[in-house]
Design an enzyme around this catalytic site. Structure first.
Site, PDB file in Angstrom:
ATOM      1  N   ARG A   1       0.783  -1.239   0.000  1.00 54.44           N
ATOM      2  CA  ARG A   1       0.000   0.000   0.000  1.00 54.44           C
ATOM      3  C   ARG A   1       0.814   1.287   0.000  1.00 54.44           C
ATOM      4  O   ARG A   1       0.238   2.369   0.064  1.00 54.44           O
ATOM      5  CB  ARG A   1      -1.009   0.034   1.159  1.00 54.44           C
ATOM      6  CG  ARG A   1      -1.958  -1.131   1.093  1.00 54.44           C
ATOM      7  CD  ARG A   1      -3.100  -1.132   2.042  1.00 54.44           C
ATOM      8  NE  ARG A   1      -2.981  -0.366   3.245  1.00 54.44           N
ATOM      9  CZ  ARG A   1      -4.014   0.120   3.905  1.00 54.44           C
ATOM     10  NH1 ARG A   1      -5.229  -0.071   3.457  1.00 54.44           N
ATOM     11  NH2 ARG A   1      -3.844   0.781   5.019  1.00 54.44           N
ATOM     12  N   ASP A   2       2.138   1.222  -0.093  1.00 54.30           N
ATOM     13  CA  ASP A   2       2.928   2.457  -0.173  1.00 54.30           C
ATOM     14  C   ASP A   2       4.186   2.223  -1.003  1.00 54.30           C
ATOM     15  O   ASP A   2       5.288   2.593  -0.604  1.00 54.30           O
ATOM     16  CB  ASP A   2       3.272   2.976   1.221  1.00 54.30           C
ATOM     17  CG  ASP A   2       3.755   4.432   1.197  1.00 54.30           C
ATOM     18  OD1 ASP A   2       3.404   5.174   0.257  1.00 54.30           O
ATOM     19  OD2 ASP A   2       4.497   4.820   2.118  1.00 54.30           O
TER      20      ASP A   2
END
Length: 190
Positions: free
Chosen positions: A39-40
């Site tokens: 997610r990043d």
């Protein structure tokens, strides 16, 4: 980290970047198999070290925003509908606060590749909100057209554009499938 390298040396040739992406795909595949979505994904979370032979050894770091796939017995690591990530590299589903899966990491990796190949973000704007809106509504200029002077291979440009498709069902479905495509593109350039 890859971000610092890009800031100091500019765009990275595909022959080097492709090898870094193959390794990043291996790291993400292991996480995805365990039900973890990073997610990043961004250049600052890809660390490059030198192997004994002088080649790049890439490691994916900072799973601080990672989320376990939802299932019985797993608690929410963030509140539902929360927007988490780095605006330049966030998938449309992240921007909307929708549930994410491995295909969201594939989108972010596509945005990272775009930045590394061209020296530009796929979407830019004066505020995070303007970048979010572009992720949701605009189609990126193909890398080959954004930086024609860099001789980005056409197959690589098409691969990045597939990774940046708005609908997760239209992207590579598994990072392992992406990794195969990256290897094919590396072989195509020798």
């Amino acid at each position: 980290d890859l971000g610092r390298l890009l800031r100091t040396t500019g765009p990275m040739p595909w022959s080097r970047l492709g090898k870094v992406i193959v390794q990043a795909c291996s790291s993400l595949a292991e996480a995805h198999q365990k039900g973890i979505v990073h997610r990043d994904i961004k250049p600052e979370n890809i660390m490059l070290m030198k192997a004994r032979d002088g080649s790049d050894l890439a490691k994916v770091l900072d799973f601080g925003l990672a989320k376990l796939r939802e299932g019985e017995g797993l608690s929410e690591l963030t509140s539902a509908g929360a927007i988490v990530g780095t605006p330049y590299f966030m998938s449309p589903e992240q921007v909307r606060g929708d549930p994410v899966d491995a295909r969201s990491d594939i989108y972010s990796l596509g945005a990272l590749m775009y930045r590394a190949l061209t020296g530009h973000y796929p979407f830019n704007g004066p505020t995070p909100m303007s970048v979010f809106i572009r992720h949701l509504t605009e189609v990126a200029v193909p890398p080959i057209d954004r930086a024609p002077e860099l001789a980005i291979p056409p197959g690589v440009s098409r691969m990045v554009m597939r990774m940046l498709l708005k609908n997760p069902a239209d992207r590579f479905q598994r990072v392992e499938d992406l990794q195969v495509a990256v290897v094919e593109q590396l072989r195509a350039v020798g």
